[in-house]
Design an enzyme around this catalytic site. Structure first.
Site, PDB file in Angstrom:
ATOM      1  N   THR A   1       0.835  -1.217   0.000  1.00 30.89           N
ATOM      2  CA  THR A   1       0.000   0.000   0.000  1.00 30.89           C
ATOM      3  C   THR A   1       0.872   1.270   0.000  1.00 30.89           C
ATOM      4  OG1 THR A   1      -0.277   0.114   2.418  1.00 30.89           O
ATOM      5  CG2 THR A   1      -1.909  -1.152   1.193  1.00 30.89           C
TER       6      THR A   1
ATOM      7  N   LEU B   1      -2.958   4.793   0.183  1.00 32.28           N
ATOM      8  CA  LEU B   1      -4.398   4.539   0.271  1.00 32.28           C
ATOM      9  C   LEU B   1      -4.548   3.027   0.441  1.00 32.28           C
ATOM     10  CD1 LEU B   1      -7.160   5.877   0.082  1.00 32.28           C
ATOM     11  CD2 LEU B   1      -7.160   5.414  -2.364  1.00 32.28           C
ATOM     12  N   HIS B   2      -4.822   2.610   1.681  1.00 31.33           N
ATOM     13  CA  HIS B   2      -4.699   1.186   1.998  1.00 31.33           C
ATOM     14  C   HIS B   2      -5.889   0.326   1.549  1.00 31.33           C
ATOM     15  CE1 HIS B   2      -1.454   2.446   4.707  1.00 31.33           C
ATOM     16  NE2 HIS B   2      -2.293   3.336   5.212  1.00 31.33           N
ATOM     17  N   ASP B   3      -7.047   0.568   2.160  1.00 31.47           N
ATOM     18  CA  ASP B   3      -8.130  -0.424   2.095  1.00 31.47           C
ATOM     19  C   ASP B   3      -8.721  -0.668   0.700  1.00 31.47           C
ATOM     20  OD1 ASP B   3      -7.799  -0.879   4.777  1.00 31.47           O
ATOM     21  OD2 ASP B   3      -9.415   0.448   5.400  1.00 31.47           O
TER      22      ASP B   3
ATOM     23  N   THR C   1      -7.329  -1.239  -1.901  1.00 34.63           N
ATOM     24  CA  THR C   1      -6.559  -2.257  -2.641  1.00 34.63           C
ATOM     25  C   THR C   1      -7.199  -3.636  -2.484  1.00 34.63           C
ATOM     26  OG1 THR C   1      -5.024  -2.651  -0.790  1.00 34.63           O
ATOM     27  CG2 THR C   1      -4.365  -1.001  -2.421  1.00 34.63           C
TER      28      THR C   1
END
Ligand code: BDR
Ligand code: CA
Length: 311
Positions: free
Chosen positions: A194, A240-242, A244
């Site tokens: 991420t 921007l983690h989630d 993905t």
């Protein structure tokens, strides 16, 4: 046929964007959204999940509240990143759509029991307390999960909440240990990957330029919560983690990883929640997860912008 998913989440601005991406994707059928305590307490995460559904005009999606604390620890939250509400960045009124009465873990169990075995994917965007609670209370459902795609963990990039641990795993390491030991097919989106999906200013502008309410909401959210990481890492943009997790379901070829053994540290105070990833295959521990290391960030953001524009 659309892939059936349950989104387990602690919104959180990046969780919100992930939910919107799923809502914008006809390849996915969201059976329910289950909220867990994490970025902010449960009272806010369940509210925020409903707020996001309402913003997208999808009050038909059932939202469930789950565990308000980790299995064996005090809750740790992240208002310093996400703001007091968890969705700071735009003004939001309280949602009108009701919260379902069933506990999130019970919903997960019931759904896995009633849907055909191997047909439901769990997408986890927060601490793993709800999923672990479901697995502990009904071990018969574990073998019925199609796969778990999770945001969590870190190895080369090390931690974001402590020097050793990523937030979602740190908050409830005992739950993570249950999930990593469950034998379910696991696809893990760690910070290693991420941190290559950076929200640069042109990307924020691209959401604004959509000229829609949701484009503006996404731009404001990511701009708000990214400022913390931008300052911390000194980079032009923050990860921007989630989203993905959802992008993986839509375009798995954007991601590169390895099928390796990953264990969760639960005993040490110093390295609590560390994901010990055997990236180099130096042990004979059995592989249990695909641990991502890279992403085609350009293609990821273009998918995200395209899909959000359709809402
Ligand atoms: C994870 O922690 C939360 O702050 C984000 O929503 C994401 O799920 C990143 O470590
Ligand atoms: Ca999250």
């Amino acid at each position: 046929m659309a892939e059936k998913i349950i989104i387990d989440t602690d919104p959180g601005q990046d969780d919100a964007v992930a939910i919107l991406l799923a809502l914008a994707s006809p390849e996915l059928k969201i059976l329910g959204i289950t909220a867990v305590a994490g970025n902010v307490p449960l009272q806010l995460t369940q509210r925020n999940a409903r707020v996001v559904c309402e913003l997208a005009g999808r009050t038909d999606i059932p939202v469930f509240a789950g565990c308000d604390a980790p299995l064996a620890r005090q809750l740790v939250t992240a208002e310093h990143v996400h703001g007091k509400t968890g969705l700071d960045g735009i003004d939001l009124s309280d949602p009108r759509m009701p919260l379902k009465e069933t506990h999130a873990a019970e919903f997960i169990v019931d759904t896995l029991r009633t849907q055909p075995a191997g047909s439901v994917t769990l997408c986890t965007l927060g601490p793993l307390t709800n999923v672990a609670t479901a697995f502990k209370s009904a071990p018969d459902v574990i073998g019925r999960v199609r796969r778990i795609v999770m945001m969590g963990g870190a190895y080369f990039e090390v931690g974001n909440i402590t020097p050793a641990a990523e937030f979602n795993i740190y908050v409830d390491p005992e739950a993570a240990e249950i999930v990593f030991g469950s034998g379910v097919e696991l696809i893990v989106m760690p910070l290693d990957m991420t941190h290559k999906a950076l929200v640069t200013q042109p990307r924020v502008e691209a959401f604004k330029d959509l000229g829609t309410d949701l484009g503006h909401a996404v731009a404001a959210w990511i701009d708000f919560f990214e400022r913390f990481d931008r300052d911390k890492y000194g980079s032009d943009g923050a990860p921007l983690h989630d989203p993905t997790v959802i992008a993986y379901l839509l375009e798995p070829d954007l991601f590169v990883g390895r099928y390796i053994n990953v264990e969760v540290e639960t005993r040490s105070d110093l390295t609590r929640g560390m994901t010990v990833a055997d990236w180099w295959g130096v042990t004979d521990r059995k592989a249990n997860a695909i641990f991502m290391g890279d992403v085609d960030a350009e293609a990821f953001f273009s998918l995200l912008i395209r899909r959000i524009s359709s809402l």
